[in-house]
Design a protein around this motif. Structure first.
Motif, PDB file in Angstrom:
ATOM      1  N   GLU A   1      46.273  42.810  41.118  1.00  0.00           N
ATOM      2  CA  GLU A   1      45.960  43.346  42.447  1.00  0.00           C
ATOM      3  C   GLU A   1      46.878  44.542  42.757  1.00  0.00           C
ATOM      4  O   GLU A   1      48.069  44.527  42.433  1.00  0.00           O
TER       5      GLU A   1
ATOM      6  N   ARG B   1      36.587  45.772  36.912  1.00  0.00           N
ATOM      7  CA  ARG B   1      36.745  44.411  36.364  1.00  0.00           C
ATOM      8  C   ARG B   1      35.518  43.969  35.567  1.00  0.00           C
ATOM      9  O   ARG B   1      34.387  44.278  35.923  1.00  0.00           O
TER      10      ARG B   1
ATOM     11  N   SER C   1      38.177  37.556  33.597  1.00  0.00           N
ATOM     12  CA  SER C   1      37.982  36.103  33.447  1.00  0.00           C
ATOM     13  C   SER C   1      38.978  35.530  32.451  1.00  0.00           C
ATOM     14  O   SER C   1      39.550  34.454  32.673  1.00  0.00           O
TER      15      SER C   1
HETATM   16  P1  TMP Z   1      39.005  42.708  43.170  1.00  0.00           P
HETATM   17  O1  TMP Z   1      40.136  42.426  44.094  1.00  0.00           O
HETATM   18  O2  TMP Z   1      39.412  43.508  41.995  1.00  0.00           O
HETATM   19  O3  TMP Z   1      37.817  43.231  43.849  1.00  0.00           O
HETATM   20  O4  TMP Z   1      38.549  41.293  42.534  1.00  0.00           O
HETATM   21  C1  TMP Z   1      38.505  40.130  43.268  1.00  0.00           C
HETATM   22  C2  TMP Z   1      39.308  39.056  42.585  1.00  0.00           C
HETATM   23  O5  TMP Z   1      38.528  38.391  41.607  1.00  0.00           O
HETATM   24  C3  TMP Z   1      40.561  39.529  41.869  1.00  0.00           C
HETATM   25  O6  TMP Z   1      41.668  38.861  42.403  1.00  0.00           O
HETATM   26  C4  TMP Z   1      40.382  39.095  40.441  1.00  0.00           C
HETATM   27  C5  TMP Z   1      39.343  38.024  40.521  1.00  0.00           C
HETATM   28  N1  TMP Z   1      38.513  37.885  39.320  1.00  0.00           N
HETATM   29  C6  TMP Z   1      38.690  36.751  38.515  1.00  0.00           C
HETATM   30  O7  TMP Z   1      39.530  35.915  38.802  1.00  0.00           O
HETATM   31  N2  TMP Z   1      37.884  36.619  37.429  1.00  0.00           N
HETATM   32  C7  TMP Z   1      36.906  37.505  37.097  1.00  0.00           C
HETATM   33  O8  TMP Z   1      36.209  37.327  36.100  1.00  0.00           O
HETATM   34  C8  TMP Z   1      36.748  38.667  37.948  1.00  0.00           C
HETATM   35  C9  TMP Z   1      35.691  39.664  37.614  1.00  0.00           C
HETATM   36  C10 TMP Z   1      37.564  38.812  39.038  1.00  0.00           C
END
Ligand code: TMP
Length: 217
Positions: free
Chosen positions: A17, A102, A107
């Motif tokens: 993050e 992402r 994952s």
């Molecule tokens: P973002 O903050 O980058 O928009 O993503 C939302 C959250 O989702 C981020 O903390 C990471 C999490 N995430 C996972 O845990 N696993 C995944 O496969 C993806 C794509 C995101």
């Protein structure tokens, strides 16, 4: 003009993050659209389609404290199935460049390592959900955990409430960062690690150079 039967490169952005992925991705897309007149698709995970965005809302909601980690892993994959089918696969057929905030490595890092569900299991799910589609190139924007926490704190002071993932403890982000470093070391031909503490302008320049290499290869 895009030639028929050529698939556009899929470029993914990864990091903990506050790494600045989304802003950099947006600037890079602007460059290829406005300066190079390329057809660029930008998208994100979890999300990118109406169904996947609904799943995202459950996943990041700060009050979903009872969400089991396995449910979280499956929901990430469910959102990915929709996204790959509806956006990514059509996108690489109709655009010159697809940029995704992402993808599979999130994952592996977050659920496989951060939630301790096991990398092998998550890699199998990733392959199943993506129909074994692997990004052409991945930028891992690496920042120290302290900086990530500072940036999340700053967001909290602004308008936005932290989401479910942004409410985790230091150990979680430390494990995720280490997981990304390991994933990058295992996939040197695909993943480029960038020092996320550098000036935004330099980071964007480095990304543009790499993408240009891929586009002209
Ligand atoms: P973002 O903050 O980058 O928009 O993503 C939302 C959250 O989702 C981020 O903390 C990471 C999490 N995430 C996972 O845990 N696993 C995944 O496969 C993806 C794509 C995101």
């Amino acid at each position: 003009m895009k030639q028929t039967n050529t698939l556009a490169p899929l470029i993914t952005y990864e990091g903990i993050e506050g790494a600045g992925k989304s802003t950099q991705m947006f600037e890079v897309s602007k460059y290829f659209q406005q300066v190079c007149h390329r057809r660029v698709l930008i998208t994100r995970e979890p999300g990118g389609t109406p169904i996947a965005e609904k799943i995202r809302a459950i996943l990041i909601h700060p009050e979903e404290e009872n969400l089991d980690y396995k449910t979280e892993a499956y929901l990430m994959q469910a959102a990915r199935v929709q996204h790959v089918q509806e956006v990514i696969i059509p996108g690489i057929k109709t655009h010159d460049l697809v940029l995704c905030d992402r993808f599979i490595d999130s994952s592996t890092a977050y659920q496989g390592v951060g939630r301790n569900l096991g990398v092998d299991w998550i890699e199998k799910l990733n392959a199943f959900s993506t129909q074994t589609l692997i990004p052409t190139l991945t930028f891992f924007i690496d920042i120290p955990v302290e900086l990530s926490l500072e940036r999340m704190q700053a967001r909290k002071k602004g308008q936005r409430k932290n989401d479910r993932f942004e409410s985790e403890q230091v150990d979680f982000y430390t494990a995720i960062r280490k997981a990304y470093i390991d994933i990058a070391q295992k996939n040197t031909s695909r993943i480029i690690t960038l020092d996320g503490t550098l000036a935004k302008k330099d980071l964007i320049e480095q990304q543009i150079t790499k993408i240009q290499e891929v586009l002209t290869a």
